[in-house]
Design a protein around this motif. Sequence first.
Motif, PDB file in Angstrom:
ATOM      1  N   PRO A 102      45.029  79.951  -4.795  1.00  0.00           N
ATOM      2  CA  PRO A 102      46.169  79.044  -4.890  1.00  0.00           C
ATOM      3  C   PRO A 102      46.834  78.797  -3.539  1.00  0.00           C
ATOM      4  O   PRO A 102      46.657  79.587  -2.609  1.00  0.00           O
ATOM      5  N   CYS A 103      47.590  77.726  -3.465  1.00  0.00           N
ATOM      6  CA  CYS A 103      48.388  77.483  -2.265  1.00  0.00           C
ATOM      7  C   CYS A 103      49.349  78.654  -2.091  1.00  0.00           C
ATOM      8  O   CYS A 103      49.364  79.302  -1.057  1.00  0.00           O
ATOM      9  N   SER A 104      50.127  78.954  -3.141  1.00  0.00           N
ATOM     10  CA  SER A 104      51.092  80.059  -3.090  1.00  0.00           C
ATOM     11  C   SER A 104      50.741  81.105  -4.133  1.00  0.00           C
ATOM     12  O   SER A 104      50.308  80.765  -5.232  1.00  0.00           O
ATOM     13  N   PHE A 131      54.014  83.917   2.397  1.00  0.00           N
ATOM     14  CA  PHE A 131      55.052  83.309   3.240  1.00  0.00           C
ATOM     15  C   PHE A 131      54.670  81.840   3.370  1.00  0.00           C
ATOM     16  O   PHE A 131      53.630  81.515   3.932  1.00  0.00           O
ATOM     17  N   LYS A 132      55.485  80.951   2.833  1.00  0.00           N
ATOM     18  CA  LYS A 132      55.098  79.541   2.786  1.00  0.00           C
ATOM     19  C   LYS A 132      55.907  78.680   3.759  1.00  0.00           C
ATOM     20  O   LYS A 132      57.131  78.708   3.728  1.00  0.00           O
ATOM     21  N   PRO A 133      55.222  77.880   4.565  1.00  0.00           N
ATOM     22  CA  PRO A 133      55.924  76.959   5.464  1.00  0.00           C
ATOM     23  C   PRO A 133      56.200  75.652   4.723  1.00  0.00           C
ATOM     24  O   PRO A 133      55.312  74.824   4.576  1.00  0.00           O
ATOM     25  N   SER A 272      41.167  70.547   0.926  1.00  0.00           N
ATOM     26  CA  SER A 272      42.328  70.391   0.048  1.00  0.00           C
ATOM     27  C   SER A 272      43.483  69.724   0.794  1.00  0.00           C
ATOM     28  O   SER A 272      43.990  68.676   0.381  1.00  0.00           O
ATOM     29  N   HIS A 273      43.903  70.333   1.920  1.00  0.00           N
ATOM     30  CA  HIS A 273      44.990  69.727   2.696  1.00  0.00           C
ATOM     31  C   HIS A 273      44.521  68.452   3.391  1.00  0.00           C
ATOM     32  O   HIS A 273      45.317  67.565   3.669  1.00  0.00           O
ATOM     33  N   ALA A 274      43.221  68.377   3.666  1.00  0.00           N
ATOM     34  CA  ALA A 274      42.694  67.194   4.356  1.00  0.00           C
ATOM     35  C   ALA A 274      42.794  65.941   3.493  1.00  0.00           C
ATOM     36  O   ALA A 274      42.888  64.827   4.017  1.00  0.00           O
ATOM     37  N   VAL A 298      39.655  76.460   0.199  1.00  0.00           N
ATOM     38  CA  VAL A 298      39.920  75.496  -0.869  1.00  0.00           C
ATOM     39  C   VAL A 298      41.019  75.999  -1.791  1.00  0.00           C
ATOM     40  O   VAL A 298      41.043  77.183  -2.145  1.00  0.00           O
ATOM     41  N   GLU A 299      41.891  75.091  -2.221  1.00  0.00           N
ATOM     42  CA  GLU A 299      42.958  75.501  -3.141  1.00  0.00           C
ATOM     43  C   GLU A 299      42.527  75.361  -4.613  1.00  0.00           C
ATOM     44  O   GLU A 299      42.012  74.309  -5.029  1.00  0.00           O
ATOM     45  N   VAL A 300      42.777  76.439  -5.357  1.00  0.00           N
ATOM     46  CA  VAL A 300      42.425  76.502  -6.784  1.00  0.00           C
ATOM     47  C   VAL A 300      43.614  77.118  -7.518  1.00  0.00           C
ATOM     48  O   VAL A 300      44.189  78.099  -7.040  1.00  0.00           O
ATOM     49  N   SER A 309      53.422  74.742  -5.485  1.00  0.00           N
ATOM     50  CA  SER A 309      53.116  73.959  -4.288  1.00  0.00           C
ATOM     51  C   SER A 309      51.679  73.453  -4.355  1.00  0.00           C
ATOM     52  O   SER A 309      50.795  74.131  -4.879  1.00  0.00           O
ATOM     53  N   ASP A 310      51.493  72.261  -3.854  1.00  0.00           N
ATOM     54  CA  ASP A 310      50.163  71.654  -3.687  1.00  0.00           C
ATOM     55  C   ASP A 310      49.308  71.558  -4.961  1.00  0.00           C
ATOM     56  O   ASP A 310      48.060  71.627  -4.884  1.00  0.00           O
ATOM     57  N   GLY A 311      49.966  71.354  -6.097  1.00  0.00           N
ATOM     58  CA  GLY A 311      49.231  71.209  -7.360  1.00  0.00           C
ATOM     59  C   GLY A 311      48.286  70.015  -7.348  1.00  0.00           C
ATOM     60  O   GLY A 311      47.176  70.089  -7.883  1.00  0.00           O
ATOM     61  N   ALA A 312      48.702  68.916  -6.748  1.00  0.00           N
ATOM     62  CA  ALA A 312      47.904  67.685  -6.790  1.00  0.00           C
ATOM     63  C   ALA A 312      46.540  67.841  -6.121  1.00  0.00           C
ATOM     64  O   ALA A 312      45.590  67.142  -6.464  1.00  0.00           O
ATOM     65  N   GLN A 313      46.462  68.758  -5.185  1.00  0.00           N
ATOM     66  CA  GLN A 313      45.192  68.932  -4.473  1.00  0.00           C
ATOM     67  C   GLN A 313      44.436  70.181  -4.930  1.00  0.00           C
ATOM     68  O   GLN A 313      43.343  70.468  -4.420  1.00  0.00           O
ATOM     69  N   SER A 314      45.029  70.911  -5.876  1.00  0.00           N
ATOM     70  CA  SER A 314      44.391  72.156  -6.323  1.00  0.00           C
ATOM     71  C   SER A 314      43.359  71.865  -7.404  1.00  0.00           C
ATOM     72  O   SER A 314      43.639  71.137  -8.362  1.00  0.00           O
TER      73      SER A 314
HETATM   74 MN    MN Z   1      48.776  74.469   0.442  1.00  0.00          MN
END
Ligand code: MN
Length: 349
Positions: A102-104, A131-133, A272-274, A298-300, A309-314
Amino acid sequence: MIISMRQHATKEEIDHVCERIRDFGYRVHSIDGEERVVIGVVGTGDVTACLESLEATPGVERAVRISAPYKFVSREFKKEHSAIRVNGLEVGGAEFIVMAGPCSVESEKQIMETAEAVAEAGARMLRGGAFKPRTSPYDFQGLELEGLKLLRKAKEATGLGIITEIMSDRDVDLVAEYTDCMQVGARNMQNFALLKSLGSCGRPVLLKRGLSSTIKELLMSAEYVVAHGNSEVILCERGIRTFETATRNTCDIAAVPVLNELTHLPVVLDPSHATGKRSLVPALARAGVAIGADGLIVEVHPCPEKAVSDGAQSLTPAGFRQMMRDMAPYIRLWKEARAQSSTLAVAAL
Ligand code: MN
Ligand code: PEP
């Protein structure tokens, strides 16, 4: 210029070489490696004369002229591709390494479920931010220590190596205690205090390309970590900011072979972020394999619509499984090409 000292060079020989370098008007930046001392020669002067003189100086194994501003990470310095060991694996070696998660880190249930699903589908490392930016100070900032502990628990359950983000030089010891690989996010690529402190963190570092950073800037940031004592650096292309809005970032896919020409460090791709979009991730992941990346991050998420965070790309676990299945023939070719190439398998696909 870089001077590699012989394996058992004495302190007197090393001091003498440094003295000679200074006599030529250069500054010295030496790194005490496990096997040998390597001396970076910084500044301007008569390169040829200095090189010739040093080659003939006792204790010197090799003196190499390096024209790039990044020295230790350049291909000129080291011709062979570097394989970085992480939790018993090699990133940059004979295997294509997929890091997923996951992202977080959000909860025990979420990270355990994800870890088990990605391990079963063939991932070799678990990612997850403690720790998330975040762009907004009001968004979820990460579970911090609790998140690190959950990552450790997931490692114990699955054997997956852990990669997690480090945001501040103040947290280096804490994060290093829990993770196998320290991720420097795009927003911190030029946090020079952090990069310097990672020089002595005792863990490999995955350095992501900054949102608007050039490849040269990425390599200069990697040089910071190496010049401060840690040669275990993995680079990551995660897309850059352009005028294009169809994707979250623009994937500079050519950065992979460009980096493979310029540096010996391994390169992984973050599809994922790309892209920022789940539907685009598998295609870009396949492109990453074909173009000669050393792996993917890769985000899953078990339930992307509920992700903080970042659900749309997970990807969902099922989506990740499918992606891994679809990638398998590409990875087989990648492995064949890698096995045939002593330096790098890029073009053969
Ligand atoms: Mn992320
Ligand atoms: C992440 O990996 O979740 C992340 C924040 O990535 P980046 O630093 O590339 O934006």
